[in-house]
Scaffold this motif. Structure first.
Motif, PDB file in Angstrom:
ATOM      1  N   ILE A  54       0.881  -1.273  -0.154  1.00 39.95           N
ATOM      2  CA  ILE A  54      -0.041  -0.071  -0.048  1.00 39.95           C
ATOM      3  C   ILE A  54       0.806   1.308   0.215  1.00 39.95           C
ATOM      4  CG2 ILE A  54      -1.787   1.254   1.205  1.00 39.95           C
ATOM      5  CD1 ILE A  54      -2.632  -1.316   2.338  1.00 39.95           C
ATOM      6  N   ARG A  55       1.851   1.333   0.834  1.00 46.19           N
ATOM      7  CA  ARG A  55       2.465   2.744   1.154  1.00 46.19           C
ATOM      8  C   ARG A  55       3.790   2.473   0.284  1.00 46.19           C
ATOM      9  NH1 ARG A  55       2.471   4.171   7.626  1.00 46.19           N
ATOM     10  NH2 ARG A  55       0.262   4.130   7.868  1.00 46.19           N
ATOM     11  N   GLY A  56       4.016   1.351  -0.253  1.00 48.35           N
ATOM     12  CA  GLY A  56       5.173   1.332  -1.227  1.00 48.35           C
ATOM     13  C   GLY A  56       6.431   1.865  -0.342  1.00 48.35           C
ATOM     14  N   THR A  57       6.401   1.272   0.691  1.00 51.84           N
ATOM     15  CA  THR A  57       7.640   1.383   1.558  1.00 51.84           C
ATOM     16  C   THR A  57       8.805   0.365   1.033  1.00 51.84           C
ATOM     17  OG1 THR A  57       6.674   1.973   3.574  1.00 51.84           O
ATOM     18  CG2 THR A  57       8.902   1.145   3.970  1.00 51.84           C
ATOM     19  N   ILE A  58      10.059   1.026   0.893  1.00 50.32           N
ATOM     20  CA  ILE A  58      11.100   0.330   0.235  1.00 50.32           C
ATOM     21  C   ILE A  58      12.298   0.060   1.100  1.00 50.32           C
ATOM     22  CG2 ILE A  58      12.824   0.729  -1.589  1.00 50.32           C
ATOM     23  CD1 ILE A  58      10.968   1.752  -3.195  1.00 50.32           C
ATOM     24  N   ASN A  59      12.942  -1.113   1.126  1.00 50.14           N
ATOM     25  CA  ASN A  59      13.973  -1.680   1.651  1.00 50.14           C
ATOM     26  C   ASN A  59      15.274  -2.107   0.925  1.00 50.14           C
ATOM     27  OD1 ASN A  59      13.495  -1.008   4.719  1.00 50.14           O
ATOM     28  ND2 ASN A  59      11.679  -2.382   4.017  1.00 50.14           N
ATOM     29  N   TYR A  60      16.414  -1.928   1.250  1.00 54.76           N
ATOM     30  CA  TYR A  60      17.262  -2.533   0.098  1.00 54.76           C
ATOM     31  C   TYR A  60      18.469  -3.036   1.135  1.00 54.76           C
ATOM     32  CZ  TYR A  60      15.756   0.677  -3.466  1.00 54.76           C
ATOM     33  OH  TYR A  60      14.797   1.085  -4.335  1.00 54.76           O
ATOM     34  N   ALA A  61      19.117  -4.261   0.556  1.00 55.75           N
ATOM     35  CA  ALA A  61      20.034  -4.514   1.131  1.00 55.75           C
ATOM     36  C   ALA A  61      21.433  -3.702   1.186  1.00 55.75           C
ATOM     37  CB  ALA A  61      20.772  -6.035   0.405  1.00 55.75           C
ATOM     38  N   ASP A  62      22.238  -3.523   2.120  1.00 53.40           N
ATOM     39  CA  ASP A  62      23.458  -2.705   1.995  1.00 53.40           C
ATOM     40  C   ASP A  62      24.258  -2.723   0.856  1.00 53.40           C
ATOM     41  OD1 ASP A  62      23.796  -2.671   5.903  1.00 53.40           O
ATOM     42  OD2 ASP A  62      22.538  -1.473   4.395  1.00 53.40           O
ATOM     43  N   ALA A  63      24.342  -3.820   0.346  1.00 54.28           N
ATOM     44  CA  ALA A  63      25.378  -3.987  -0.686  1.00 54.28           C
ATOM     45  C   ALA A  63      24.672  -3.238  -2.097  1.00 54.28           C
ATOM     46  CB  ALA A  63      25.527  -5.602  -0.836  1.00 54.28           C
ATOM     47  N   VAL A  64      23.536  -3.141  -1.924  1.00 44.82           N
ATOM     48  CA  VAL A  64      22.889  -2.433  -3.193  1.00 44.82           C
ATOM     49  C   VAL A  64      22.563  -1.195  -3.081  1.00 44.82           C
ATOM     50  CG1 VAL A  64      22.462  -4.758  -4.195  1.00 44.82           C
ATOM     51  CG2 VAL A  64      20.451  -3.475  -3.150  1.00 44.82           C
ATOM     52  N   LYS A  65      22.472  -0.679  -1.861  1.00 41.72           N
ATOM     53  CA  LYS A  65      21.850   0.716  -1.890  1.00 41.72           C
ATOM     54  C   LYS A  65      22.677   1.664  -2.694  1.00 41.72           C
ATOM     55  CE  LYS A  65      19.993   0.538   2.885  1.00 41.72           C
ATOM     56  NZ  LYS A  65      20.275   0.811   4.111  1.00 41.72           N
ATOM     57  N   GLY A  66      21.792   2.522  -3.299  1.00 38.66           N
ATOM     58  CA  GLY A  66      22.329   3.622  -4.010  1.00 38.66           C
ATOM     59  C   GLY A  66      22.788   3.151  -5.510  1.00 38.66           C
ATOM     60  N   ARG A  67      22.569   1.768  -5.803  1.00 41.33           N
ATOM     61  CA  ARG A  67      23.009   1.275  -7.005  1.00 41.33           C
ATOM     62  C   ARG A  67      21.678   0.594  -7.745  1.00 41.33           C
ATOM     63  NH1 ARG A  67      26.338  -2.827  -7.867  1.00 41.33           N
ATOM     64  NH2 ARG A  67      25.893  -3.644  -5.747  1.00 41.33           N
ATOM     65  N   PHE A  68      20.714  -0.015  -7.049  1.00 47.14           N
ATOM     66  CA  PHE A  68      19.706  -0.610  -7.460  1.00 47.14           C
ATOM     67  C   PHE A  68      18.431  -0.034  -7.041  1.00 47.14           C
ATOM     68  CE2 PHE A  68      21.604  -5.224  -7.461  1.00 47.14           C
ATOM     69  CZ  PHE A  68      22.720  -4.735  -8.324  1.00 47.14           C
ATOM     70  N   THR A  69      17.332  -0.102  -7.949  1.00 50.38           N
ATOM     71  CA  THR A  69      16.053   0.472  -7.494  1.00 50.38           C
ATOM     72  C   THR A  69      14.926  -0.564  -7.861  1.00 50.38           C
ATOM     73  OG1 THR A  69      16.948   2.860  -8.251  1.00 50.38           O
ATOM     74  CG2 THR A  69      14.477   2.461  -8.085  1.00 50.38           C
ATOM     75  N   ILE A  70      14.192  -0.681  -6.741  1.00 52.05           N
ATOM     76  CA  ILE A  70      12.880  -1.384  -6.882  1.00 52.05           C
ATOM     77  C   ILE A  70      11.680  -0.658  -7.129  1.00 52.05           C
ATOM     78  CG2 ILE A  70      12.635  -1.842  -4.310  1.00 52.05           C
ATOM     79  CD1 ILE A  70      11.565  -4.361  -4.736  1.00 52.05           C
ATOM     80  N   SER A  71      10.775  -1.146  -7.927  1.00 51.97           N
ATOM     81  CA  SER A  71       9.590  -0.259  -8.268  1.00 51.97           C
ATOM     82  C   SER A  71       8.600  -1.477  -8.464  1.00 51.97           C
ATOM     83  CB  SER A  71       9.685   0.965  -9.198  1.00 51.97           C
ATOM     84  OG  SER A  71      10.115   0.064 -10.566  1.00 51.97           O
ATOM     85  N   ARG A  72       7.086  -0.815  -8.368  1.00 53.51           N
ATOM     86  CA  ARG A  72       6.304  -1.551  -9.032  1.00 53.51           C
ATOM     87  C   ARG A  72       5.145  -0.908  -9.675  1.00 53.51           C
ATOM     88  NH1 ARG A  72       3.966  -4.265  -3.772  1.00 53.51           N
ATOM     89  NH2 ARG A  72       2.318  -5.011  -5.090  1.00 53.51           N
ATOM     90  N   ASP A  73       4.529  -1.687 -10.610  1.00 60.78           N
ATOM     91  CA  ASP A  73       3.339  -1.050 -11.518  1.00 60.78           C
ATOM     92  C   ASP A  73       2.120  -1.892 -11.067  1.00 60.78           C
ATOM     93  OD1 ASP A  73       1.592  -0.119 -13.323  1.00 60.78           O
ATOM     94  OD2 ASP A  73       3.037   0.024 -14.769  1.00 60.78           O
TER      95      ASP A  73
END
Length: 119
Positions: A54-73
């Motif tokens: 619902i809120r689209g809260t996002i979490n990343y592994a430290d190893a990929v923060k700043g490089r990978f982006t998750i999104s949904r449609d």
């Protein structure tokens, strides 16, 4: 029939970019937290990124923060993983997962797509 079908994997050069897609069907996609996991040879599966329903809260592994982006449609029942500046250590099989925690737990997994990063 529930399906999660990943696509977009392949060979990419270090420092390049790649976008993974996971198309879902057979369940109420918009109600599920969607995640990307990866597993490299000889290593345990690890969470790469997750996005709530619902809120689209996002979490990343430290190893990929700043490089990978998750999104949904939610209109397309698809979750994406944009991989920028990948490194050789990002080489793994990437799987998407959908989880519903209420009113009862349900969990679905895709088959995975291979990502190989050449240095």
């Amino acid at each position: 029939q529930v399906q999660l079908v990943e696509s977009g994997g392949g060979l990419v050069q270090s420092g390049g970019s790649l976008r993974l897609s996971c198309a879902a069907s057979g369940f109420a996609f918009s109600s599920y937290t969607m995640s990307w996991y990866r597993q490299a040879p000889g290593k345990d599966r690890e969470l790469v990124a997750a996005i709530t329903s619902i809120r689209g809260t996002i979490n990343y592994a430290d190893a990929v923060k700043g490089r990978f982006t998750i999104s949904r449609d939610n209109a397309k029942n698809t979750v994406y993983l944009q991989m920028n500046s990948p490194k050789a250590e990002d080489t793994a099989v990437y799987c998407c997962s959908g989880v519903l925690t209420w009113p009862s737990r349900r969990e679905y997994w895709g088959q995975g797509t291979q990502v190989t990063v050449s240095s």
